[in-house]
Design a protein around this motif. Structure first.
Motif, PDB file in Angstrom:
ATOM      1  N   THR A  41      90.632  22.861  51.600  1.00 22.19           N
ATOM      2  CA  THR A  41      91.266  24.174  51.681  1.00 22.19           C
ATOM      3  C   THR A  41      90.278  25.270  51.340  1.00 22.19           C
ATOM      4  N   LEU A  42      89.459  25.043  50.332  1.00 23.81           N
ATOM      5  CA  LEU A  42      88.474  26.047  49.928  1.00 23.81           C
ATOM      6  C   LEU A  42      87.430  26.285  51.004  1.00 23.81           C
ATOM      7  N   THR A  43      86.942  25.217  51.603  1.00 20.03           N
ATOM      8  CA  THR A  43      85.800  25.329  52.503  1.00 20.03           C
ATOM      9  C   THR A  43      86.165  25.548  53.963  1.00 20.03           C
ATOM     10  N   ARG A  44      87.325  25.071  54.377  1.00 17.12           N
ATOM     11  CA  ARG A  44      87.686  25.163  55.796  1.00 17.12           C
ATOM     12  C   ARG A  44      88.590  26.346  56.121  1.00 17.12           C
ATOM     13  N   THR A  45      89.153  26.980  55.105  1.00 16.16           N
ATOM     14  CA  THR A  45      89.962  28.171  55.344  1.00 16.16           C
ATOM     15  C   THR A  45      89.037  29.353  55.586  1.00 16.16           C
ATOM     16  N   ASN A  46      89.309  30.103  56.619  1.00 13.43           N
ATOM     17  CA  ASN A  46      88.517  31.298  56.912  1.00 13.43           C
ATOM     18  C   ASN A  46      89.076  32.464  56.106  1.00 13.43           C
ATOM     19  N   TRP A  47      88.747  32.495  54.832  1.00 13.44           N
ATOM     20  CA  TRP A  47      89.320  33.462  53.907  1.00 13.44           C
ATOM     21  C   TRP A  47      89.035  34.900  54.311  1.00 13.44           C
ATOM     22  N   ALA A  48      87.904  35.144  54.957  1.00 17.01           N
ATOM     23  CA  ALA A  48      87.530  36.515  55.326  1.00 17.01           C
ATOM     24  C   ALA A  48      88.510  37.118  56.336  1.00 17.01           C
ATOM     25  N   THR A  49      89.227  36.271  57.064  1.00 12.41           N
ATOM     26  CA  THR A  49      90.189  36.767  58.049  1.00 12.41           C
ATOM     27  C   THR A  49      91.590  36.925  57.466  1.00 12.41           C
ATOM     28  N   LEU A  50      91.752  36.496  56.214  1.00 15.90           N
ATOM     29  CA  LEU A  50      93.046  36.592  55.539  1.00 15.90           C
ATOM     30  C   LEU A  50      93.009  37.715  54.511  1.00 15.90           C
ATOM     31  N   HIS A  51      94.162  38.243  54.189  1.00 19.71           N
ATOM     32  CA  HIS A  51      94.227  39.343  53.235  1.00 19.71           C
ATOM     33  C   HIS A  51      95.083  38.983  52.026  1.00 19.71           C
ATOM     34  N   HIS A  52      94.730  39.596  50.887  1.00 17.38           N
ATOM     35  CA  HIS A  52      95.561  39.550  49.686  1.00 17.38           C
ATOM     36  C   HIS A  52      95.845  40.985  49.269  1.00 17.38           C
ATOM     37  N   ALA A  53      96.196  41.210  48.040  1.00 14.81           N
ATOM     38  CA  ALA A  53      96.637  42.538  47.610  1.00 14.81           C
ATOM     39  C   ALA A  53      95.564  43.609  47.748  1.00 14.81           C
ATOM     40  N   TYR A  54      94.302  43.213  47.737  1.00 13.70           N
ATOM     41  CA  TYR A  54      93.236  44.208  47.728  1.00 13.70           C
ATOM     42  C   TYR A  54      92.274  44.077  48.899  1.00 13.70           C
ATOM     43  N   GLY A  55      92.730  43.487  50.002  1.00 12.98           N
ATOM     44  CA  GLY A  55      91.892  43.412  51.181  1.00 12.98           C
ATOM     45  C   GLY A  55      91.546  41.987  51.569  1.00 12.98           C
ATOM     46  N   PRO A  56      90.447  41.795  52.292  1.00  6.70           N
ATOM     47  CA  PRO A  56      90.037  40.453  52.713  1.00  6.70           C
ATOM     48  C   PRO A  56      89.897  39.518  51.519  1.00  6.70           C
ATOM     49  N   ALA A  57      90.372  38.280  51.693  1.00  8.56           N
ATOM     50  CA  ALA A  57      90.433  37.323  50.579  1.00  8.56           C
ATOM     51  C   ALA A  57      89.133  36.533  50.423  1.00  8.56           C
ATOM     52  N   THR A  58      88.016  37.216  50.560  1.00  7.29           N
ATOM     53  CA  THR A  58      86.725  36.535  50.440  1.00  7.29           C
ATOM     54  C   THR A  58      86.474  35.988  49.039  1.00  7.29           C
ATOM     55  N   ASP A  59      87.154  36.560  48.046  1.00  9.66           N
ATOM     56  CA  ASP A  59      86.972  36.112  46.668  1.00  9.66           C
ATOM     57  C   ASP A  59      87.941  34.995  46.280  1.00  9.66           C
ATOM     58  N   ALA A  60      88.826  34.598  47.181  1.00 16.48           N
ATOM     59  CA  ALA A  60      89.821  33.579  46.852  1.00 16.48           C
ATOM     60  C   ALA A  60      89.198  32.248  46.423  1.00 16.48           C
ATOM     61  N   PRO A  61      88.186  31.722  47.112  1.00 21.31           N
ATOM     62  CA  PRO A  61      87.606  30.448  46.661  1.00 21.31           C
ATOM     63  C   PRO A  61      87.086  30.498  45.234  1.00 21.31           C
ATOM     64  N   GLU A  62      86.488  31.615  44.864  1.00 23.31           N
ATOM     65  CA  GLU A  62      85.977  31.753  43.500  1.00 23.31           C
ATOM     66  C   GLU A  62      87.130  31.770  42.492  1.00 23.31           C
ATOM     67  N   ILE A  63      88.191  32.506  42.825  1.00 21.66           N
ATOM     68  CA  ILE A  63      89.366  32.569  41.945  1.00 21.66           C
ATOM     69  C   ILE A  63      89.968  31.182  41.764  1.00 21.66           C
ATOM     70  N   LEU A  64      90.150  30.476  42.866  1.00 19.65           N
ATOM     71  CA  LEU A  64      90.822  29.184  42.812  1.00 19.65           C
ATOM     72  C   LEU A  64      89.966  28.137  42.103  1.00 19.65           C
ATOM     73  N   THR A  65      88.691  28.141  42.352  1.00 17.01           N
ATOM     74  CA  THR A  65      87.799  27.197  41.672  1.00 17.01           C
ATOM     75  C   THR A  65      87.818  27.425  40.162  1.00 17.01           C
ATOM     76  N   ALA A  66      87.912  28.688  39.765  1.00 15.82           N
ATOM     77  CA  ALA A  66      87.876  29.036  38.340  1.00 15.82           C
ATOM     78  C   ALA A  66      89.109  28.567  37.580  1.00 15.82           C
ATOM     79  N   LEU A  67      90.184  28.229  38.295  1.00 13.38           N
ATOM     80  CA  LEU A  67      91.383  27.742  37.611  1.00 13.38           C
ATOM     81  C   LEU A  67      91.112  26.473  36.817  1.00 13.38           C
ATOM     82  N   LEU A  68      90.106  25.711  37.236  1.00 12.27           N
ATOM     83  CA  LEU A  68      89.783  24.445  36.579  1.00 12.27           C
ATOM     84  C   LEU A  68      88.462  24.523  35.833  1.00 12.27           C
ATOM     85  N   ASP A  69      88.017  25.712  35.539  1.00  8.65           N
ATOM     86  CA  ASP A  69      86.743  25.895  34.842  1.00  8.65           C
ATOM     87  C   ASP A  69      86.820  25.353  33.418  1.00  8.65           C
ATOM     88  N   ALA A  70      85.691  24.930  32.882  1.00  4.95           N
ATOM     89  CA  ALA A  70      85.643  24.391  31.519  1.00  4.95           C
ATOM     90  C   ALA A  70      85.847  25.475  30.475  1.00  4.95           C
TER      91      ALA A  70
END
Length: 261
Positions: free
Chosen positions: A19-48
């Motif tokens: 999902t992180l690597t194959r989703t074209n996040w740049a073509t999707l939007h969230h509350a503040y525009g293109p969701a290019t930062d989504a992979p970083e946000i989602l990966t950080a959920l499991l950060d140490a």
């Protein structure tokens, strides 16, 4: 082509890394525009680092599903969140405030999935239709409704979890998911858990949800006690720089005995 007569199951969940690597996040939007930062946000959920996890939860609620809105990026995010629920790292915690959802990150993620489901119920659609904004006219909402069986299959294993906050979060998340006509048959199985677990929660929001669900499903809510007077609460204890959005381990409704305002 997917067989529309076959309900999606947890086996159909995309691998979270996919999902992180194959989703074209740049073509999707969230509350503040293109969701290019989504992979970083989602990966950080499991950060140490607990602080990193806390910030990621804030962003999950405040950017990818801001104030209950279903964005284009919300659906792949929901698939990712559902897929990481079994990860042992979801047993870790996040920083808590007086408005935080109790328990580990897994409970927070279940609350987030429940919030997504809350945004696409028939009741929401009914209001939208009256206002001229039916859910069927909003493609992200249509996509989110389509994967409700998939999300339910990911949430159901936790309705009898040994962690009470996870168990309550899972039961609460199931309730709006069971608004789907394809999933109505699960209600009978969930009724005892709604009454015995959610209905006896220390959180008045969960007790109220149990009462509302049982009443809506034509089941008895007798003996359950909701919040006697929620208007007793106020926000005078909030600091001047407090954000109106719930803190990291909370959802759009807030999840402590204090209300989310």
């Amino acid at each position: 082509m997917r067989d529309d007569h076959r309900l999606q199951t947890v086996a159909d969940l995309p691998d979270p890394r996919s999902t992180l690597t194959r989703t074209n996040w740049a073509t999707l939007h969230h509350a503040y525009g293109p969701a290019t930062d989504a992979p970083e946000i989602l990966t950080a959920l499991l950060d140490a680092d607990q602080g990193v996890r806390t910030k990621a939860l804030d962003n999950l609620f405040g950017i990818l599903h801001h104030q209950g809105t279903i964005y284009e990026a919300t659906v792949p995010t929901a698939q990712y969140v559902a897929a990481i629920l079994p990860d042992p790292r979801t047993r870790l915690s996040a920083n808590k405030t007086h408005r935080s959802f109790p328990g580990c990150i897994r409970a927070d993620l279940l609350a987030w999935l429940g919030s997504v489901a809350d945004s696409i119920t028939d009741a929401v659609d009914e209001v939208g239709q009256r206002l001229g904004f039916p859910l069927d006219d909003h493609p992200p909402a249509v996509a989110a409704r389509e994967i409700r069986p998939l999300l339910l299959s990911a949430v159901l294993p936790y309705v009898d979890d040994s962690d009470r906050s996870v168990r309550e979060g899972a039961i609460a998340a199931c309730i709006p998911l069971l608004d789907d006509v394809r999933l109505l048959h699960h209600r009978a199985t969930l009724v005892p858990l709604v009454r015995q677990i959610l209905g006896t929660s220390e959180l008045w929001q969960h007790r109220e949800r149990a009462i509302d669900a049982l009443d809506a499903w034509g089941e008895s809510s007798a003996g359950l006690e909701g919040q006697r007077n929620p208007f007793l609460f106020c926000d005078t204890d909030l600091s001047p720089d407090s954000t109106p959005w719930p803190s990291a381990a909370s959802n759009a409704e807030g999840w402590t005995e204090d209300p989310p305002f």
